[in-house]
Design a protein around this motif. Structure first.
Motif, PDB file in Angstrom:
ATOM      1  N   GLU A  33      34.651  51.637  37.573  1.00  0.00           N
ATOM      2  CA  GLU A  33      33.685  50.499  37.753  1.00  0.00           C
ATOM      3  C   GLU A  33      34.764  49.964  39.023  1.00  0.00           C
ATOM      4  N   SER A  34      34.418  50.016  40.449  1.00  0.00           N
ATOM      5  CA  SER A  34      33.989  49.201  41.089  1.00  0.00           C
ATOM      6  C   SER A  34      32.979  48.143  41.741  1.00  0.00           C
ATOM      7  N   ASN A  35      34.205  46.563  42.655  1.00  0.00           N
ATOM      8  CA  ASN A  35      32.943  45.797  42.821  1.00  0.00           C
ATOM      9  C   ASN A  35      33.779  44.891  43.784  1.00  0.00           C
ATOM     10  N   ASP A  36      32.437  43.312  44.602  1.00  0.00           N
ATOM     11  CA  ASP A  36      32.684  43.167  45.872  1.00  0.00           C
ATOM     12  C   ASP A  36      33.544  42.006  46.287  1.00  0.00           C
ATOM     13  N   HIS A  60      29.732  51.261  41.996  1.00  0.00           N
ATOM     14  CA  HIS A  60      29.852  50.182  42.445  1.00  0.00           C
ATOM     15  C   HIS A  60      29.479  49.154  41.869  1.00  0.00           C
ATOM     16  N   LYS A  66      28.434  50.153  52.217  1.00  0.00           N
ATOM     17  CA  LYS A  66      30.220  50.599  51.877  1.00  0.00           C
ATOM     18  C   LYS A  66      30.619  50.369  53.039  1.00  0.00           C
ATOM     19  N   HIS A  71      34.055  51.729  48.756  1.00  0.00           N
ATOM     20  CA  HIS A  71      35.051  52.067  47.874  1.00  0.00           C
ATOM     21  C   HIS A  71      35.092  53.242  47.384  1.00  0.00           C
ATOM     22  N   CYS A 137      41.841  53.319  46.136  1.00  0.00           N
ATOM     23  CA  CYS A 137      40.478  53.525  47.615  1.00  0.00           C
ATOM     24  C   CYS A 137      41.172  53.378  48.759  1.00  0.00           C
TER      25      CYS A 137
END
Length: 154
Positions: A33-36, A60, A66, A71, A137
């Motif tokens: 997982e990626s986030n803000d 995300h 994006k 990411h 990333c």
């Protein structure tokens, strides 16, 4: 009574076997997982050398698009990571900030925005357990924070 014990034991063994097979079936894939906040939820991905292919699903969990906070997940050798990211900046978002057909890229997802998900699958057969690999990333400026190691377990 003996029949009841046998049936109970057989069901327990079947459940244990099913859970073992489910765990085994998932050893050749991972979800990251990626986030803000420009963070991955893990700093290490383990790839068993027994896998033919390995699948990474990137989610995300943020909300930004994006274009603002995109990411992706890119795997290279540790030695090539920074150069791939730097050269990818000029490739632009349409190319997922990766130079097209860059042979140094082992696996890569598309760049995604908040609420989106993407997947990449790549071959494990040419990976070397003695090599140092990384993931990052490639969105401009993100590699400084958004990176981790990839371990190939023999």
């Amino acid at each position: 009574m003996i029949k009841k014990i046998f049936v109970g034991t057989a069901l327990s063994m079947a459940a244990m076997l099913a859970s073992t097979n489910a765990a085994y079936a998932n050893e050749c894939e991972v979800t990251v997982e990626s986030n803000d906040a420009m963070k991955f939820n893990t700093s290490n991905v383990v790839i068993p050398a027994t896998c033919d292919d390995f699948t990474v699903t990137l989610k995300h969990t943020g909300q930004l698009p994006k274009q603002a906070m995109g990411h992706n997940w890119v795997m290279t050798t540790k030695a090539n990571g920074q150069a791939v990211a730097t050269e990818g900046m000029s490739a632009g978002l349409d190319n997922n900030y990766l130079k097209p057909n860059d042979a140094r890229v082992i696996g890569a997802t598309d760049v995604i925005g908040g609420g989106e998900e993407t997947t990449t699958t790549f071959s494990v057969k040419d990976l070397d357990a003695n090599e140092e690999y990384m993931f990052f990333c490639s969105f401009p400026g993100h590699i400084g924070i958004m990176q981790g190691t990839v371990t190939v377990e023999a």
